[in-house]
Design a protein around this motif. Structure first.
Motif, short mmCIF file in Angstrom:
data_model
loop_
_atom_site.label_atom_id
_atom_site.label_comp_id
_atom_site.label_asym_id
_atom_site.label_seq_id
_atom_site.Cartn_x
_atom_site.Cartn_y
_atom_site.Cartn_z
N TYR A 186 2.30 -18.39 14.85
CA TYR A 186 3.31 -18.23 13.80
C TYR A 186 2.68 -18.28 12.41
CZ TYR A 186 7.41 -19.00 10.88
OH TYR A 186 8.37 -18.90 9.90
N LYS A 190 2.75 -15.32 9.71
CA LYS A 190 3.26 -15.51 8.35
C LYS A 190 2.21 -15.21 7.29
CE LYS A 190 6.40 -17.20 6.69
NZ LYS A 190 7.51 -16.51 5.95
N LEU A 291 6.85 -28.42 10.45
CA LEU A 291 7.08 -27.43 11.52
C LEU A 291 6.30 -27.87 12.75
CD1 LEU A 291 8.46 -24.69 12.13
CD2 LEU A 291 6.26 -23.62 11.56
N HIS A 300 17.81 -26.87 19.71
CA HIS A 300 17.69 -25.56 20.35
C HIS A 300 19.01 -25.17 21.02
CE1 HIS A 300 16.19 -22.16 22.49
NE2 HIS A 300 16.18 -22.74 23.67
N GLY A 384 10.12 -26.09 15.57
CA GLY A 384 11.30 -26.63 14.92
C GLY A 384 10.94 -27.54 13.76
N ASP A 385 11.91 -27.71 12.85
CA ASP A 385 11.70 -28.59 11.71
C ASP A 385 12.58 -29.83 11.77
OD1 ASP A 385 14.21 -27.61 11.19
OD2 ASP A 385 13.75 -26.82 9.19
N VAL A 390 12.88 -22.77 14.05
CA VAL A 390 12.42 -21.78 13.06
C VAL A 390 11.93 -20.52 13.75
CG1 VAL A 390 10.76 -21.35 11.21
CG2 VAL A 390 11.86 -23.60 11.40
N SER A 391 11.20 -20.68 14.86
CA SER A 391 10.67 -19.53 15.58
C SER A 391 10.30 -19.96 16.99
CB SER A 391 9.45 -18.95 14.86
OG SER A 391 9.05 -17.73 15.46
#
Length: 420
Positions: A186, A190, A291, A300, A384-385, A390-391
């Motif tokens: 990721y 980015k 993250l 989720h 996840g945060d 997030v992805s």
């Protein structure tokens, strides 16, 4: 008065007589058939339902954490296993199968092999293990010649899947290399390729740092600098904590070369939670804080996961974490294999689980299978945060000739595991 006379009366008496003779004939035939029917009934009684008994050996996790939200629940892990048993019994009820689980909690100073011996003495050879790596290996070696199959639902150590792999251990928890690769994909996608790595001073922190170094090299990122945060002991949470960390964290992260993201390796939960919003430079934080890569997160809800989250919350009155989910997946793997193989024998279940026909649906967008070369469950990695996902990795564009999930962790040509 005698019986009625006349043609009609005689016809009625003839009909009754005929019916009586037919009934007698049927009675004889029924008596002749009775032994055969009795034998069939006896056979049906002998076909007992398939009972699949599962054991769970777990060591309570440390309650010394930075955030009060991260204090582990008393039923951490086992709650997910119990939900898995409920789900297995829902399916098994139609097939004459039933599933049970026995929970065994061992102290940090206690030998888990004794718990294994007790379970095996009861005929329980399917074991979920939430244990540190050295105790997991001791458990596997003690069970080697005793027809037991162990499901690792916690230990992320790569060596357990590589040079120290065991044929009687299936790894449901993702490895550190899988977690690090999921995060690295990721960050590279980015276009944040420059990392400042801050690691803790404990062995498990260095192990995660090593996985991050490998991932950076694998996907073309660069670690511009490394820092070590020494654990000096003391309480993780105190009234003066925010004041202390507001002074200490900027000092620990200043004067770094230009970087895009601060990546933390802090499995001991000593400092990483303090990094967001406190680092010297205004940069995003990832890894052990910010993250985070994980197998599961209470936030989720894609691919139908919300229904699993709701059922778990109804059972445990809290959110499902990664250990809960890994235990649930392990029990569902057992249920799927028992249904397909029509057996509770650990050897038969292992043969099916590592075979080409096995897959498990686990609410993460694609079916999950087991890598034959090291018995690791293939799975997407959630990023996840703490408030949302997030992805999800593998990321778009990271390709593989067999399965894109094999871009996460050690691939078959790299493995050091040699299984029979």
């Amino acid at each position: 008065m005698g019986p009625p006379q006349g043609p009609l009366a005689r016809a009625l008496r003839a009909a009754v007589c005929a019916l009586s003779l037919a009934g007698a004939a049927q009675g004889v035939a029924a008596q002749d058939a009775a032994p055969a029917q009795g034998a069939q009934g006896s056979s049906a009684q002998e076909a007992q339902p398939l009972v699949v008994r599962i054991g769970f050996i777990r060591q309570q996790h440390s309650r010394d954490v930075i955030s009060i939200l991260d204090i582990p629940a008393e039923d951490d892990g086992i709650a997910g296993a119990r939900l898995g048993v409920e789900d297995d019994n829902t399916t098994g009820g139609f097939l004459g199968q039933s599933f049970t689980i026995e929970d065994v909690v061992v102290r940090e100073d206690e030998d888990p092999v004794k718990a294994l011996d007790a379970l095996l003495a009861k005929g329980i050879g399917l074991i979920l293990a939430d244990l540190p790596p050295e105790k997991l290996l001791a458990l596997a070696d003690a069970a080697k010649a005793r027809n037991a199959l162990i499901f690792n639902i916690f230990a992320p150590d790569d060596e357990l899947r590589e040079e120290n792999c065991r044929a009687n251990v299936v790894h449901v928890a993702p490895s550190r290399s899988m977690l690090a690769d999921g995060l690295a994909q990721y960050l590279v996608w980015k276009r944040w390729p420059r990392w400042l790595l801050v690691k803790g001073s404990h062995p498990q922190d260095e192990a995660f740092a090593q996985a991050l170094r490998r991932s950076a090299k694998k996907f073309g990122a660069k670690i511009v600098d490394e820092r070590t945060y020494e654990d000096t002991g003391g309480g993780r949470r105190s009234d003066s904590g925010s004041v202390q960390t507001q002074r200490l964290i900027p000092a620990a992260t200043q004067s770094a070369p230009a970087y895009d993201v601060l990546v933390a390796a802090d499995e001991s939960d000593v400092f990483a939670g303090y990094l967001p919003y406190r680092a010297f430079d205004p940069r995003p934080v990832a890894g052990s804080a910010g993250l985070k890569p994980t197998s599961w997160d209470p936030t989720h809800e894609q691919w139908g996961a919300i229904q699993l989250q709701n059922r778990f919350h109804k059972l445990a009155a809290r959110g499902m974490n990664d250990r809960d989910n890994q235990a649930w997946v392990a029990v569902r793997m057992i249920g799927e294999a028992a249904t397909r193989a029509n057996s509770a024998d650990p050897a038969a279940l292992r043969a099916y689980i590592v075979g080409p026909e096995f897959s498990i649906a686990a609410f993460k967008g694609q079916k999950q299978t087991v890598r034959r070369w090291n018995q690791q469950l293939r799975q997407p990695i959630l990023l996840g945060d703490g408030r949302m996902i997030v992805s999800v990795s593998p990321q778009e564009g990271f390709l593989h000739q067999t399965s894109e999930l094999d871009t996460l962790g050690f691939d078959q040509p790299e493995t050091k595991c040699r299984l029979p």
